[in-house]
Design an enzyme around this catalytic site. Structure first.
Site, PDB file in Angstrom:
ATOM      1  N   ASP A 106       1.004  -1.442  -0.040  1.00  0.00           N
ATOM      2  CA  ASP A 106      -0.340  -0.079  -0.032  1.00  0.00           C
ATOM      3  C   ASP A 106       1.006   1.127   0.187  1.00  0.00           C
ATOM      4  OD1 ASP A 106      -2.533   1.404   0.518  1.00  0.00           O
ATOM      5  OD2 ASP A 106      -3.451   0.057   1.143  1.00  0.00           O
ATOM      6  N   HIS A 144      -3.031   3.112  -4.871  1.00  0.00           N
ATOM      7  CA  HIS A 144      -2.482   2.781  -3.702  1.00  0.00           C
ATOM      8  C   HIS A 144      -0.633   2.718  -4.048  1.00  0.00           C
ATOM      9  CE1 HIS A 144      -5.523   3.079  -0.174  1.00  0.00           C
ATOM     10  NE2 HIS A 144      -6.515   2.506  -1.842  1.00  0.00           N
ATOM     11  N   GLU A 158      -9.478   2.686  -4.864  1.00  0.00           N
ATOM     12  CA  GLU A 158      -9.462   4.459  -4.875  1.00  0.00           C
ATOM     13  C   GLU A 158      -7.963   5.038  -5.546  1.00  0.00           C
ATOM     14  OE1 GLU A 158     -10.585   3.858   0.001  1.00  0.00           O
ATOM     15  OE2 GLU A 158      -8.639   3.471  -0.554  1.00  0.00           O
TER      16      GLU A 158
END
Length: 757
Positions: free
Chosen positions: A197, A262, A325
């Site tokens: 991440d 990410h 995201e």
């Protein structure tokens, strides 16, 4: 173990017989997940040190399960049955292959012994886990009598998962093994390992050493910036060790390598992978970051290399590629990316992400693997063989199933185990909205919006332990358990047998087993919590409740520990100053959670922590820790809405005026929230260091502005005091800070309100 194309095990016959079995029979056996079919019989079988476990000669898999069962019995009962190859004797546990296929098993217990029957190793293992649970109804040692019964059992879903995020905070291999032990004991079979991440890259990749030399380490923000870098990583040998450990317990480890978003950590290590220069200082932030991989051929070559090494370590059918995201701002601003969109004839950046994910998926398919990603991979089109993990509610799963794609349900917020489990101020750090054990148990993984044919695309269900605010291994486990046990029952047991009351009765046994397995399980939601108020004659009125309302609260006022025969709490109790109230929850006569104790005093009424104060708003409530002390276990916790740091002391008495004492601290605003940052209110200060403002209600009159003074120069806890004027009526005091900047921002750790002299 490999997940097969079978999505939902046919359990209609089991469901019927489970419904016919009486609740008393099932509850007295205390097996979790509840078996599909239970038929009780007369008598008991005593498991003792003289008991033998028999397997067929030469059956290596069965012998391995028998040895695991013997090890677990030693851990819980203190003795280890001997494993014997050959014909069974009397008073023995027998493992036989003459049973059902797959993960199903039969378990028969009578006065002469116990038989676990299953055609496959997985079924033998799960039968052994059920037998071990029956032998571990508590923390007692020595022989144990097992109730005679006949059990037939099989899973409802093929994917029964738990995700642990090791990217945000690194956990030890021993901790992860303990989690896997607890998963296996409750028939969860998929460990989703979040390894990559923005905040860190945790897996050794030999071709790209900077991923662990650079991207596995970060500077934390605020006062902690001067501490040693935080991080860690798993070598390939360690990862293989965990994969083998899990496989021996019928658990598949599914790795996650995030793409295309990410990705700050790998771009910090290799800036040529991104579309904009990386900022390594942001690796200690939380939120949604703008850094995405670029679409150059060299970047895909990098991902191919990485995934090839990953697939060499992890034999799982599925490889998780993230896909969530991915803010497209950098792609929109990149001439090279925009040229790629035109070259490919794509409509926009969403279709580019779809193309990106599909290209990665083709690399996985070359090695016989399947791509799985978060539900954003549906946007812009999805490859035929891709599988969707639905996290933004269940809509993604419904859409995927209707389009003919396999799916795993993992919806926020109920199955996001970074949310706290009760309203208690003693909950571990995490998100402030509540997802209780009962909420998790109430979630049904088979949406009614789907037809029977569409339901066949539901592989199963998974809960996720995101660790942004779980700084220690213990906090991660406290947030995962016992809620993962509730998930396990809904994933395994027949739909018709869902029974919260029956599950709740088994909780004392479950908490005892988790302790035996070395897992820290959160007791707070079961424990009595006090609501205090003034009573006549200088007494204190105490109202007790538990977060889940499970069992009965028993209490004493004579200094003795509560027992199952102590007074039952039936309503508020009024006690004089100096009295000691002790209370504990009991279920079916067994204690659940810790004993709680309070000594009646003025300070008890006059002090509230931030978690006991009411937040003015609930936009993004978090329980956070201070960043100043070096030792994590010495950092205090604070509850705050980061979009509106504001607290309310309800019903304050000001008839004589009051002295307010507040313990406050400043912590970094290290949240990537985009333009929403501009919406967070700033109140201009009147003094150089700012003030704590006190109002009568959040839109009412300001009655005090207490200067922060020297506290503004202290990164740790400071205490400030000020006088509040008299008011005839009780008031709700609203507390906010003034400041010229958002970073750092001020929070209340606790406050005390005493009548003025």
């Amino acid at each position: 173990m490999t997940l097969t194309p079978l999505r939902i095990v046919a359990v209609s016959t089991f469901a019927l017989t489970a419904a016919l079995a009486t609740g008393a029979f099932a509850d007295s056996l205390t097996i979790t997940p509840a078996p599909a079919k239970v038929v009780r019989a007369e008598g008991t079988f005593t498991l003792s040190a003289s008991t033998r476990i028999h397997v067929a000669r030469g059956d290596i898999e069965a012998k391995g399960v028998a040895l695991q069962l013997a090890d677990l019995i030693q851990r819980s009962r203190g003795f280890r049955p001997k494993v014997v190859e050959g014909p069974p004797a009397a008073d023995a546990i027998v493992l036989t292959r003459e049973g059902p296929a797959g993960e199903a098993y039969k378990l028969d217990i009578n006065a002469k012994g116990a038989t676990i029957a299953a055609a496959k190793r997985a079924g033998l293992f799960y039968g052994a886990m059920s037998l071990w649970q029956l032998a571990t109804p508590d923390e007692a040692k020595g022989p144990v009598a097992l109730l005679a019964a006949s059990i037939e059992d099989a899973p409802r879903f093929a994917w029964r998962g738990l995700m642990v995020d090791s990217a945000r905070h690194y956990q030890s291999l021993d901790t992860l093994k303990a989690v896997i032990d607890a998963m296996a004991a409750h028939k969860l079979n998929t460990f989703h390992w979040h390894l990559v991440d923005d905040q860190g890259w945790r897996l050794e990749i030999k071709k790209y050493p900077k991923l662990t030399q650079v991207a596995a380490w970060r500077r934390n923000p605020g006062a902690a910036v001067n501490y040693p870098k935080y991080g860690g990583f798993y070598t390939q040998d360690q990862a293989r060790e965990l994969v083998a450990y899990a496989a021996a317990r019928n658990i598949t480890v599914v790795p996650e390598i995030e793409t295309p978003g990410h990705a700050l950590a790998p771009i910090v290590a290799y800036p040529q992978l991104g579309t904009a220069p990386p900022d390594a200082s942001k690796m200690g932030d939380w939120g949604i970051f703008p850094w995405l991989y670029n679409t150059d051929d060299a970047t895909f070559a990098f991902l191919d290399d990485v995934l090839n090494e990953v697939m060499d370590i992890f034999p799982s059918t599925f490889i998780h590629v993230g896909g969530d995201e991915a803010i497209k701002d950098q792609w929109k601003a990149s001439p090279k990316v925009q040229a790629k969109i035109k070259e490919l004839g794509l409509k926009d950046e969403h279709e580019l992400q779809s193309w990106f994910i599909q290209r990665v998926g083709k690399s996985l398919e070359k090695r016989g693997r399947r791509l799985i990603g978060w539900d954003e991979i549906l946007e812009g089109g999805l490859a035929p063989n891709a599988t969707v993990m639905s996290w933004r509610g269940i809509d993604g799963a419904i859409a995927a199933a209707k389009q003919g794609h396999d799916t795993v349900l993992s919806p926020h917020p109920v199955l996001y185990l970074d949310h706290r489990q009760s309203a208690s101020a003693e909950e571990p750090t995490g998100r402030g909205h509540i997802s209780s054990l009962k909420d998790v148990y109430a979630f049904d993984p088979a949406p009614v919006q789907l037809t029977p044919d569409e339901r066949k695309h539901i592989l199963g269900v998974q809960a996720n332990v995101w660790t942004e605010h779980m700084q220690t291994d213990q906090r991660m486990q406290l947030m995962a358990f016992p809620r993962a046990v509730a998930l396990a029952e809904r994933a395994w047991s027949p739909e018709a047998s869902a029974d919260w009351d029956g599950f709740a009765k088994r909780l004392p046994a479950e908490m005892a087993r988790l302790k035996v397995l070395g897992v820290a399980a959160n007791p707070v939601p079961f424990e009595p919590q006090p609501a205090l108020s003034e009573a006549e004659g200088g007494k204190t009125r105490v109202a007790l409740s538990t977060g889940l309302g499970v069992g009965q609260i028993r209490y004493t006022t004579d200094g003795k520990a509560p027992t199952a025969t102590s007074s039952t709490y039936a309503g508020p109790i009024e006690l004089p100053t100096g009295a000691v109230l002790k209370a504990q929850t009991f279920v079916e006569g067994q204690p659940l959670g810790r004993e709680r104790s309070w000594t009646m005093s003025a300070d008890l009424l006059q002090t509230r922590t931030s978690g006991q104060l009411k937040l003015c708003t609930q936009q993004v409530p978090l329980t956070m820790i201070d960043d100043a002390p070096a030792a994590l276990d010495q950092r205090p916790m604070m509850m705050v809405d980061i979009f509106n740091p504001c607290w309310i002391w309800e019903g304050a008495r000001l008839d004589k005026g009051a002295m307010l004492s507040a313990r406050v601290t400043q912590i970094p605003f290290n949240f990537q929230v985009g333009k929403d940052r501009d919406k967070i209110p700033l109140h201009p200060p009147a003094t150089p260091g700012g003030e704590l403002e006190v109002r009568l209600g959040c839109s009412g009159e300001r009655i005090a502005a207490i200067p922060l003074g020297d506290a503004a120069r202290n990164p740790g806890l400071s205490t400030i005091t000020g006088r509040l004027p008299a008011r005839a009526e009780k008031a709700d005091l609203c507390l906010t800070f003034t400041s010229r900047s958002l970073d750092p921002f001020w929070v209340v750790e606790r406050m005390t309100l005493k009548p003025a002299n």
